[in-house]
Design a protein around this motif. Structure first.
Motif: not given
Length: 358
Positions: A70-74, A334-357
């Motif tokens: 959870f901490a990693l996701l946050r 769109r150009l920075y935050d989302r791509p960076v979060r997708r990259f970090l999610t992929r390399i840490t295998n931190a599966r997103r559990v929700t689309a809620v902001q």
């Protein structure tokens, strides 16, 4: 897994609150004078965080998600924009420090390193006015929120019933004490007001988690965004004077804001404006965490580059500035935050559990 709702009305309120904070720090002070209580937007953010975290993660945390996961996701959710805001703050602060008598590289880098890791700057490393987050002082609330989020995850199975009630009572008692001493809820970014800042965060966050559970018991309480947004701004306009400010602040965060969150969350259909509300919600975090360094950059351009009195921008100038920051926040998202979060999610295998902001 059940499909999770996206609370569009709450997205809209979050965006309006972020814009109110932005105008509080605008050059001419016009909107700050019109909205003297806009610092209460931060308490609304904390309550919305509790609501959204309970919605997005409570089920997963109770059936096995670890606190570390959870901490990693946050951190992935918060850190890219947080670091960008801190770095921009350093960049725009350097010329000011140089003009005021030079730069001490060691203490400056130490202070930056602490802030970059969500750690407040201690008094012995104080810069400028002595804020605990001198490079981007709104960052204090993100640090407090992250700590409270992680504690929530760690204690979710234990902190129920009377224990939750005791925590709320204790944090509210601390909040009353700190608010009476300070005169308002506008506290948390200096070492002297750190206890009050934690009380703010803990109380409103857990009020948000309670609201999430209780909202279904009040299905009749609902109101559209076009009613709630002006009501929120009206609450920021209340100016009872120094003597009654503390009481007014406490009344708003314990009554009006919880009711507004419930009323917004209970609206399941949107007659119109849903896209606008979603966009406000998406951009709200970027607005909040980037507006101070952007405003400081604009100030430098006007004072140094154009030799124009920055404070003379006026109301229309402030509106234009807010529009520009809103546009910049959407682009950065769109150009920075989302791509960076997708990259970090992929390399840490931190599966997103929700689309809620959140």
């Amino acid at each position: 897994m059940k499909k999770r709702r996206v609370f569009v009305e709450l997205d809209g309120l979050r965006g309006v609150a972020a814009l109110a904070v932005l105008t509080r720090h605008a050059p001419d002070g016009l909107f700050r004078d019109w909205l003297p209580g806009s610092y209460l937007a931060v308490d609304l953010f904390f309550a919305l965080s509790g609501f959204v975290i309970a919605h997005a993660y409570a089920d997963s945390l109770t059936v096995g998600m670890s606190t570390a996961r959870f901490a990693l996701l946050r951190v992935i959710r918060l850190y890219p924009l947080y670091l960008l805001g801190t770095a921009l703050g350093l960049i725009v602060l350097l010329p000011k420090l140089a003009a005021e008598g030079g730069i001490q590289a060691g203490p400056l880098l130490a202070a930056f390193g602490l802030n970059a890791l969500f750690v407040p700057v201690p008094p012995e490393l104080a810069i400028g006015r002595g804020e605990t987050f001198p490079f981007n002082f709104p960052s204090w609330s993100l640090t407090f929120e992250l700590i409270v989020n992680i504690v929530y995850a760690a204690l979710i199975l234990w902190l129920t019933g009377w224990r939750l009630g005791l925590l709320l009572a204790a944090s509210f008692a601390g909040l009353i004490w700190a608010t009476a001493d300070h005169g308002s809820l506008d506290m948390g970014w200096t070492f002297a007001t750190l206890p009050g800042g934690f009380a703010r965060t803990i109380f409103s966050f857990y009020v948000g988690t309670v609201i999430y559970v209780a909202k279904d018991r009040l299905p009749w309480l609902r109101a559209p965004f076009w009613v709630l947004a002006p009501l929120l701004l009206l609450s920021f306009m209340i100016d009872p004077g120094p003597g009654a400010r503390a009481v007014t602040d406490l009344l708003l965060i314990t009554t009006l804001y919880p009711l507004m969150i419930i009323a917004a969350a209970n609206v399941r259909e949107n007659a119109g404006g849903g896209a606008v509300m979603r966009e406000l919600g998406v951009a709200s975090y970027a607005i909040y965490i980037l507006h101070m360094p952007i405003i400081a950059l604009v100030r430098g351009i006007f004072l140094k580059g154009l030799n124009y009195p920055y404070q003379n921008l006026g109301g229309w100038g402030t509106i234009a500035l807010a529009g520009g920051i809103l546009l910049a926040a959407s682009i950065v998202d769109r150009l920075y935050d989302r791509p960076v979060r997708r990259f970090l999610t992929r390399i840490t295998n931190a599966r997103r559990v929700t689309a809620v902001q959140s």
